[in-house]
Design a protein around this motif. Structure first.
Motif, PDB file in Angstrom:
ATOM      1  N   ARG A  54     154.958  49.953 -22.137  1.00  0.00           N
ATOM      2  CA  ARG A  54     155.456  49.147 -21.028  1.00  0.00           C
ATOM      3  C   ARG A  54     154.434  48.064 -20.718  1.00  0.00           C
ATOM      4  O   ARG A  54     153.230  48.333 -20.662  1.00  0.00           O
ATOM      5  CB  ARG A  54     155.682  50.008 -19.776  1.00  0.00           C
ATOM      6  N   LEU A  55     154.929  46.833 -20.494  1.00  0.00           N
ATOM      7  CA  LEU A  55     154.055  45.742 -20.092  1.00  0.00           C
ATOM      8  C   LEU A  55     153.783  45.873 -18.601  1.00  0.00           C
ATOM      9  O   LEU A  55     154.718  45.973 -17.806  1.00  0.00           O
ATOM     10  CB  LEU A  55     154.709  44.391 -20.386  1.00  0.00           C
ATOM     11  N   ARG A  56     152.501  45.863 -18.244  1.00  0.00           N
ATOM     12  CA  ARG A  56     152.147  46.062 -16.849  1.00  0.00           C
ATOM     13  C   ARG A  56     151.096  45.049 -16.423  1.00  0.00           C
ATOM     14  O   ARG A  56     150.273  44.609 -17.234  1.00  0.00           O
ATOM     15  CB  ARG A  56     151.614  47.478 -16.638  1.00  0.00           C
ATOM     16  N   GLU A  57     151.114  44.704 -15.141  1.00  0.00           N
ATOM     17  CA  GLU A  57     150.050  43.917 -14.540  1.00  0.00           C
ATOM     18  C   GLU A  57     149.299  44.823 -13.576  1.00  0.00           C
ATOM     19  O   GLU A  57     149.913  45.462 -12.719  1.00  0.00           O
ATOM     20  CB  GLU A  57     150.587  42.700 -13.793  1.00  0.00           C
TER      21      GLU A  57
ATOM     22  N   ILE B 116     146.111  53.273 -21.756  1.00  0.00           N
ATOM     23  CA  ILE B 116     146.171  51.893 -22.249  1.00  0.00           C
ATOM     24  C   ILE B 116     146.416  51.884 -23.747  1.00  0.00           C
ATOM     25  O   ILE B 116     145.700  52.553 -24.489  1.00  0.00           O
ATOM     26  CB  ILE B 116     144.864  51.146 -21.937  1.00  0.00           C
ATOM     27  N   PHE B 117     147.411  51.100 -24.173  1.00  0.00           N
ATOM     28  CA  PHE B 117     147.637  50.889 -25.597  1.00  0.00           C
ATOM     29  C   PHE B 117     146.894  49.633 -26.052  1.00  0.00           C
ATOM     30  O   PHE B 117     146.157  49.665 -27.036  1.00  0.00           O
ATOM     31  CB  PHE B 117     149.132  50.753 -25.905  1.00  0.00           C
TER      32      PHE B 117
ATOM     33  N   LEU C 135     148.652  44.296 -19.593  1.00  0.00           N
ATOM     34  CA  LEU C 135     148.415  45.245 -20.673  1.00  0.00           C
ATOM     35  C   LEU C 135     149.692  45.978 -21.045  1.00  0.00           C
ATOM     36  O   LEU C 135     150.699  45.915 -20.338  1.00  0.00           O
ATOM     37  CB  LEU C 135     147.324  46.233 -20.250  1.00  0.00           C
ATOM     38  N   ILE C 136     149.605  46.655 -22.165  1.00  0.00           N
ATOM     39  CA  ILE C 136     150.680  47.539 -22.610  1.00  0.00           C
ATOM     40  C   ILE C 136     150.153  48.956 -22.515  1.00  0.00           C
ATOM     41  O   ILE C 136     149.090  49.268 -23.077  1.00  0.00           O
ATOM     42  CB  ILE C 136     151.118  47.202 -24.045  1.00  0.00           C
ATOM     43  N   ASP C 137     150.864  49.799 -21.790  1.00  0.00           N
ATOM     44  CA  ASP C 137     150.380  51.174 -21.639  1.00  0.00           C
ATOM     45  C   ASP C 137     150.866  52.031 -22.812  1.00  0.00           C
ATOM     46  O   ASP C 137     151.526  51.536 -23.738  1.00  0.00           O
ATOM     47  CB  ASP C 137     150.782  51.745 -20.282  1.00  0.00           C
ATOM     48  N   THR C 138     150.517  53.292 -22.759  1.00  0.00           N
ATOM     49  CA  THR C 138     150.829  54.180 -23.890  1.00  0.00           C
ATOM     50  C   THR C 138     152.311  54.504 -23.996  1.00  0.00           C
ATOM     51  O   THR C 138     152.732  55.144 -24.969  1.00  0.00           O
ATOM     52  CB  THR C 138     150.004  55.466 -23.807  1.00  0.00           C
ATOM     53  N   ARG C 139     153.088  54.087 -22.994  1.00  0.00           N
ATOM     54  CA  ARG C 139     154.547  54.194 -23.099  1.00  0.00           C
ATOM     55  C   ARG C 139     155.165  52.865 -23.501  1.00  0.00           C
ATOM     56  O   ARG C 139     156.382  52.669 -23.347  1.00  0.00           O
ATOM     57  CB  ARG C 139     155.136  54.671 -21.770  1.00  0.00           C
TER      58      ARG C 139
ATOM     59  N   VAL D 135     146.742  53.598 -14.978  1.00  0.00           N
ATOM     60  CA  VAL D 135     145.742  52.633 -15.431  1.00  0.00           C
ATOM     61  C   VAL D 135     145.021  52.118 -14.207  1.00  0.00           C
ATOM     62  O   VAL D 135     145.646  51.849 -13.179  1.00  0.00           O
ATOM     63  CB  VAL D 135     146.390  51.454 -16.170  1.00  0.00           C
ATOM     64  N   GLN D 136     143.705  51.994 -14.310  1.00  0.00           N
ATOM     65  CA  GLN D 136     142.970  51.415 -13.210  1.00  0.00           C
ATOM     66  C   GLN D 136     141.887  50.480 -13.704  1.00  0.00           C
ATOM     67  O   GLN D 136     141.382  50.614 -14.821  1.00  0.00           O
ATOM     68  CB  GLN D 136     142.362  52.492 -12.318  1.00  0.00           C
ATOM     69  N   LEU D 137     141.561  49.505 -12.846  1.00  0.00           N
ATOM     70  CA  LEU D 137     140.483  48.552 -13.098  1.00  0.00           C
ATOM     71  C   LEU D 137     139.411  48.780 -12.043  1.00  0.00           C
ATOM     72  O   LEU D 137     139.714  48.832 -10.849  1.00  0.00           O
ATOM     73  CB  LEU D 137     140.997  47.116 -12.999  1.00  0.00           C
TER      74      LEU D 137
END
Length: 120
Positions: free
Chosen positions: A105-108, A28-29, A99-103, A2-4
């Motif tokens: 997982r909660l990520r910052e 991204i989920f 965010l919550i990714d497609t696995r 994931v990238q911003l």
């Protein structure tokens, strides 16, 4: 991954406006909170504004009434409209997302930063 990716920084004179954009991409989920932080030379990184998925917003006292944060959930993008800019707004502005990714997982995630300079 994931990238911003941020855009919209630059040099402006006091009293002028700028609009920052930050687009999230990748696995991204869903994105819970997106926000903007800034770091001025010699200072710690500080919160500027955040926006939840339901458009609940929070602002630093120093920018209330001048800055507006908004989101386009369909585009996974957050914006920061900055009006009546002051020299003390000069900083590197960083986009942030929880965010919550497609696995599931909660990520910052942080962006790379964009420089805003307010000077006459």
């Amino acid at each position: 991954q994931v990238q911003l990716v941020e855009s919209g920084g630059g040099l402006v004179q006091p009293g002028e406006s700028l609009r920052l954009s930050c687009a999230a991409s990748g696995s991204i989920f869903s994105i819970n909170v997106m926000g903007w932080y800034r770091q001025a030379p010699g200072k710690q990184r500080e919160l500027v504004a955040t926006c939840t998925k339901d458009a609940n917003t929070n602002y630093a006292d120093s920018v209330k009434g001048r800055f507006t944060i908004s989101r386009d959930n369909a585009k996974n993008t957050v914006y920061l409209q900055m009006n009546s800019l002051k020299p003390e707004d000069t900083a590197v502005y960083y986009c942030n997302a929880f965010l919550i990714d497609t696995r599931y997982r909660l990520r910052e995630v942080w962006g790379q930063g964009t420089l805003v300079t307010v000077s006459s």
